[in-house]
Design a protein around this motif. Structure first.
Motif, PDB file in Angstrom:
ATOM      1  N   GLU A   1      50.201  70.587  55.978  1.00  0.00           N
ATOM      2  CA  GLU A   1      48.736  70.582  55.990  1.00  0.00           C
ATOM      3  C   GLU A   1      48.192  70.421  57.404  1.00  0.00           C
ATOM      4  OE1 GLU A   1      46.873  71.513  53.475  1.00  0.00           O
ATOM      5  OE2 GLU A   1      48.712  71.741  52.331  1.00  0.00           O
ATOM      6  N   LEU A   2      48.881  69.647  58.249  1.00  0.00           N
ATOM      7  CA  LEU A   2      48.480  69.554  59.654  1.00  0.00           C
ATOM      8  C   LEU A   2      48.603  70.918  60.330  1.00  0.00           C
ATOM      9  CD1 LEU A   2      50.176  66.192  60.714  1.00  0.00           C
ATOM     10  CD2 LEU A   2      47.724  66.623  60.447  1.00  0.00           C
ATOM     11  N   ASN A   3      49.685  71.619  60.043  1.00  0.00           N
ATOM     12  CA  ASN A   3      49.879  72.954  60.609  1.00  0.00           C
ATOM     13  C   ASN A   3      48.792  73.911  60.115  1.00  0.00           C
ATOM     14  OD1 ASN A   3      52.146  71.979  61.875  1.00  0.00           O
ATOM     15  ND2 ASN A   3      53.587  72.946  60.491  1.00  0.00           N
ATOM     16  N   ARG A   4      48.455  73.825  58.834  1.00  0.00           N
ATOM     17  CA  ARG A   4      47.404  74.672  58.271  1.00  0.00           C
ATOM     18  C   ARG A   4      46.072  74.413  58.985  1.00  0.00           C
ATOM     19  NH1 ARG A   4      47.438  76.632  53.181  1.00  0.00           N
ATOM     20  NH2 ARG A   4      48.803  74.953  52.445  1.00  0.00           N
ATOM     21  N   ALA A   5      45.730  73.142  59.125  1.00  0.00           N
ATOM     22  CA  ALA A   5      44.455  72.788  59.743  1.00  0.00           C
ATOM     23  C   ALA A   5      44.408  73.220  61.206  1.00  0.00           C
ATOM     24  CB  ALA A   5      44.222  71.280  59.633  1.00  0.00           C
ATOM     25  N   GLU A   6      45.494  72.993  61.933  1.00  0.00           N
ATOM     26  CA  GLU A   6      45.475  73.380  63.347  1.00  0.00           C
ATOM     27  C   GLU A   6      45.393  74.895  63.497  1.00  0.00           C
ATOM     28  OE1 GLU A   6      47.692  72.806  67.623  1.00  0.00           O
ATOM     29  OE2 GLU A   6      48.356  71.575  65.949  1.00  0.00           O
ATOM     30  N   LEU A   7      46.155  75.629  62.699  1.00  0.00           N
ATOM     31  CA  LEU A   7      46.091  77.089  62.743  1.00  0.00           C
ATOM     32  C   LEU A   7      44.673  77.572  62.453  1.00  0.00           C
ATOM     33  CD1 LEU A   7      47.393  79.909  62.869  1.00  0.00           C
ATOM     34  CD2 LEU A   7      47.892  79.663  60.419  1.00  0.00           C
ATOM     35  N   CYS A   8      44.061  77.011  61.437  1.00  0.00           N
ATOM     36  CA  CYS A   8      42.707  77.401  61.058  1.00  0.00           C
ATOM     37  C   CYS A   8      41.725  77.172  62.212  1.00  0.00           C
ATOM     38  CB  CYS A   8      42.290  76.620  59.822  1.00  0.00           C
ATOM     39  SG  CYS A   8      40.677  77.085  59.196  1.00  0.00           S
ATOM     40  N   HIS A   9      41.826  76.029  62.870  1.00  0.00           N
ATOM     41  CA  HIS A   9      40.885  75.735  63.955  1.00  0.00           C
ATOM     42  C   HIS A   9      41.173  76.546  65.209  1.00  0.00           C
ATOM     43  CE1 HIS A   9      38.462  72.916  61.842  1.00  0.00           C
ATOM     44  NE2 HIS A   9      39.555  72.320  61.373  1.00  0.00           N
ATOM     45  N   TRP A  10      42.423  76.880  65.466  1.00  0.00           N
ATOM     46  CA  TRP A  10      42.712  77.792  66.573  1.00  0.00           C
ATOM     47  C   TRP A  10      42.116  79.169  66.282  1.00  0.00           C
ATOM     48  CZ3 TRP A  10      43.598  76.707  71.311  1.00  0.00           C
ATOM     49  CH2 TRP A  10      44.338  75.579  71.673  1.00  0.00           C
ATOM     50  N   LEU A  11      42.239  79.640  65.034  1.00  0.00           N
ATOM     51  CA  LEU A  11      41.662  80.934  64.668  1.00  0.00           C
ATOM     52  C   LEU A  11      40.136  80.915  64.806  1.00  0.00           C
ATOM     53  CD1 LEU A  11      43.823  81.863  61.548  1.00  0.00           C
ATOM     54  CD2 LEU A  11      43.926  82.885  63.842  1.00  0.00           C
ATOM     55  N   GLN A  12      39.527  79.784  64.519  1.00  0.00           N
ATOM     56  CA  GLN A  12      38.077  79.657  64.660  1.00  0.00           C
ATOM     57  C   GLN A  12      37.662  79.539  66.124  1.00  0.00           C
ATOM     58  OE1 GLN A  12      36.817  76.384  62.189  1.00  0.00           O
ATOM     59  NE2 GLN A  12      37.643  77.329  60.346  1.00  0.00           N
ATOM     60  N   LEU A  13      38.558  79.039  66.954  1.00  0.00           N
ATOM     61  CA  LEU A  13      38.254  78.865  68.378  1.00  0.00           C
ATOM     62  C   LEU A  13      38.356  80.181  69.155  1.00  0.00           C
ATOM     63  CD1 LEU A  13      37.722  76.664  70.581  1.00  0.00           C
ATOM     64  CD2 LEU A  13      40.183  76.574  70.890  1.00  0.00           C
ATOM     65  N   ILE A  14      39.226  81.069  68.729  1.00  0.00           N
ATOM     66  CA  ILE A  14      39.485  82.316  69.455  1.00  0.00           C
ATOM     67  C   ILE A  14      38.222  83.137  69.733  1.00  0.00           C
ATOM     68  CG2 ILE A  14      40.614  84.584  69.231  1.00  0.00           C
ATOM     69  CD1 ILE A  14      43.007  83.079  67.971  1.00  0.00           C
ATOM     70  N   PRO A  15      37.270  83.263  68.807  1.00  0.00           N
ATOM     71  CA  PRO A  15      36.086  84.087  69.096  1.00  0.00           C
ATOM     72  C   PRO A  15      35.117  83.490  70.122  1.00  0.00           C
ATOM     73  CG  PRO A  15      36.400  83.873  66.729  1.00  0.00           C
ATOM     74  CD  PRO A  15      37.335  82.921  67.382  1.00  0.00           C
ATOM     75  N   SER A  16      35.244  82.221  70.457  1.00  0.00           N
ATOM     76  CA  SER A  16      34.292  81.575  71.364  1.00  0.00           C
ATOM     77  C   SER A  16      34.072  82.331  72.673  1.00  0.00           C
ATOM     78  CB  SER A  16      34.720  80.128  71.654  1.00  0.00           C
ATOM     79  OG  SER A  16      34.702  79.383  70.480  1.00  0.00           O
ATOM     80  N   PRO A  17      35.124  82.749  73.386  1.00  0.00           N
ATOM     81  CA  PRO A  17      34.884  83.492  74.636  1.00  0.00           C
ATOM     82  C   PRO A  17      34.155  84.816  74.423  1.00  0.00           C
ATOM     83  CG  PRO A  17      37.166  82.757  74.502  1.00  0.00           C
ATOM     84  CD  PRO A  17      36.535  82.463  73.185  1.00  0.00           C
ATOM     85  N   PHE A  18      34.334  85.435  73.263  1.00  0.00           N
ATOM     86  CA  PHE A  18      33.651  86.700  72.998  1.00  0.00           C
ATOM     87  C   PHE A  18      32.153  86.505  72.850  1.00  0.00           C
ATOM     88  CE2 PHE A  18      38.016  87.404  71.623  1.00  0.00           C
ATOM     89  CZ  PHE A  18      38.325  88.524  72.383  1.00  0.00           C
ATOM     90  N   PHE A  19      31.741  85.380  72.278  1.00  0.00           N
ATOM     91  CA  PHE A  19      30.313  85.078  72.215  1.00  0.00           C
ATOM     92  C   PHE A  19      29.760  84.904  73.625  1.00  0.00           C
ATOM     93  CE2 PHE A  19      31.263  84.022  67.826  1.00  0.00           C
ATOM     94  CZ  PHE A  19      30.118  84.413  67.158  1.00  0.00           C
ATOM     95  N   ILE A  20      30.541  84.256  74.494  1.00  0.00           N
ATOM     96  CA  ILE A  20      30.092  84.045  75.865  1.00  0.00           C
ATOM     97  C   ILE A  20      30.041  85.363  76.628  1.00  0.00           C
ATOM     98  CG2 ILE A  20      30.705  82.966  78.070  1.00  0.00           C
ATOM     99  CD1 ILE A  20      31.919  80.631  76.369  1.00  0.00           C
ATOM    100  N   LEU A  21      31.101  86.183  76.507  1.00  0.00           N
ATOM    101  CA  LEU A  21      31.173  87.436  77.272  1.00  0.00           C
ATOM    102  C   LEU A  21      30.207  88.501  76.769  1.00  0.00           C
ATOM    103  CD1 LEU A  21      35.042  87.751  77.687  1.00  0.00           C
ATOM    104  CD2 LEU A  21      33.374  87.177  79.463  1.00  0.00           C
ATOM    105  N   PHE A  22      30.088  88.626  75.457  1.00  0.00           N
ATOM    106  CA  PHE A  22      29.313  89.721  74.903  1.00  0.00           C
ATOM    107  C   PHE A  22      28.026  89.282  74.220  1.00  0.00           C
ATOM    108  CE2 PHE A  22      33.846  91.003  74.655  1.00  0.00           C
ATOM    109  CZ  PHE A  22      33.806  91.960  75.661  1.00  0.00           C
ATOM    110  N   GLY A  23      27.799  87.983  74.136  1.00  0.00           N
ATOM    111  CA  GLY A  23      26.618  87.475  73.441  1.00  0.00           C
ATOM    112  C   GLY A  23      25.345  87.637  74.226  1.00  0.00           C
ATOM    113  N   GLY A  24      25.473  87.666  75.505  1.00  0.00           N
ATOM    114  CA  GLY A  24      24.293  87.868  76.332  1.00  0.00           C
ATOM    115  C   GLY A  24      23.479  86.610  76.547  1.00  0.00           C
ATOM    116  N   GLY A  25      23.367  86.239  77.794  1.00  0.00           N
ATOM    117  CA  GLY A  25      22.471  85.160  78.188  1.00  0.00           C
ATOM    118  C   GLY A  25      22.829  83.791  77.665  1.00  0.00           C
TER     119      GLY A  25
END
Length: 170
Positions: A88-112
Motif C-alpha cells: 500500500e505504501l508503494n501504491r500510494a507513492e506511485l500514485c503521487h509520483w504520477l500526479q506530480l509528473i504533470p506539474s512542470p507541464f502546467f508551468i511550461l505550457f500553462g502560460g503566465g
C-alpha cells in the motif's frame, strides 16, 4: 481558463488514483526496489523535515476506492499485514509520483502566473505525501528486516523501540 486547469487537476488525481487502485499486491511489491530508501534519506533527513510531526494531518485515502484499503485496518503485528502495508505504501507513492509528473507541464505550457500557480499546486500537494510514504517505508522495512523491534502497534501507528535507548523516538 482557470476552470480548465482545475478540471485537469481533478482528472489527473482521479485517474491516477483509480488506476493505481487496480494494481495487484504482487505487482506493487515488485516496485519496492524502485522505491527503496536512499542513502540520503537517513533518520536526520526526516527529522529535519519533521515528517513524524505533521504526517498525521493528512487523510488516508486508501479506503476511498472499492479495491483500496485503509492503512489503519492493516494489522502490522503480523508479517502478512506488514507485507500488505508495504504494498500500500508503494501504491500510494506511485500514485503521487504520477500526479506530480504533470506539474512542470502546467508551468511550461500553462502560460503566465496561472500556469505557475497550477504547477506549484501539483508540487505542494504531492511532495509532502511522497515524503510520508518514504518515511513510513523506511521504518517498515526496518521492522521487516528485524533491525527495530515493535514496541507498540495500534490503529496502524507503529512506535519503534530504539536499540540504544529502549524508548520510542522523540
Amino acid at each position: 481558463m482557470i476552470l480548465y486547469y482545475i478540471l485537469a487537476w481533478l482528472g489527473i488525481h482521479l485517474l491516477s488514483a483509480y488506476g493505481c487502485s487496480h494494481l495487484k499486491e504482487r505487482s506493487l511489491l515488485r516496485l519496492t526496489h524502485i522505491f527503496k530508501p536512499r542513502d540520503f534519506e537517513g533518520a536526520g533527513w526526516f527529522r529535519v523535515l519533521a515528517v513524524r510531526r505533521w504526517k498525521s494531518w493528512f487523510p488516508d485515502a486508501g479506503g476511498w476506492f472499492r479495491n483500496g484499503v485503509s492503512k489503519k485496518e492493516i494489522g502490522l503485528t503480523r508479517h502478512g499485514g506488514r507485507t500488505r502495508f508495504l504494498a500500500e505504501l508503494n501504491r500510494a507513492e506511485l500514485c503521487h509520483w504520477l500526479q506530480l509528473i504533470p506539474s512542470p507541464f502546467f508551468i511550461l505550457f500553462g502560460g503566465g502566473v496561472i500556469g505557475w500557480w497550477m504547477g506549484a499546486y501539483g508540487i505542494a500537494f504531492n511532495l509532502p505525501l511522497i515524503l510520508i510514504q518514504r518515511y513510513n517505508r523506511k521504518r517498515l522495512l526496518g521492522i521487516m528486516q528485524g533491525d527495530e523491534p515493535i514496541m507498540h502497534s495500534s490503529l496502524g501507528v507503529v512506535h519503534l523501540k530504539h536499540k540504544d535507548r529502549g524508548s520510542p523516538p522523540p
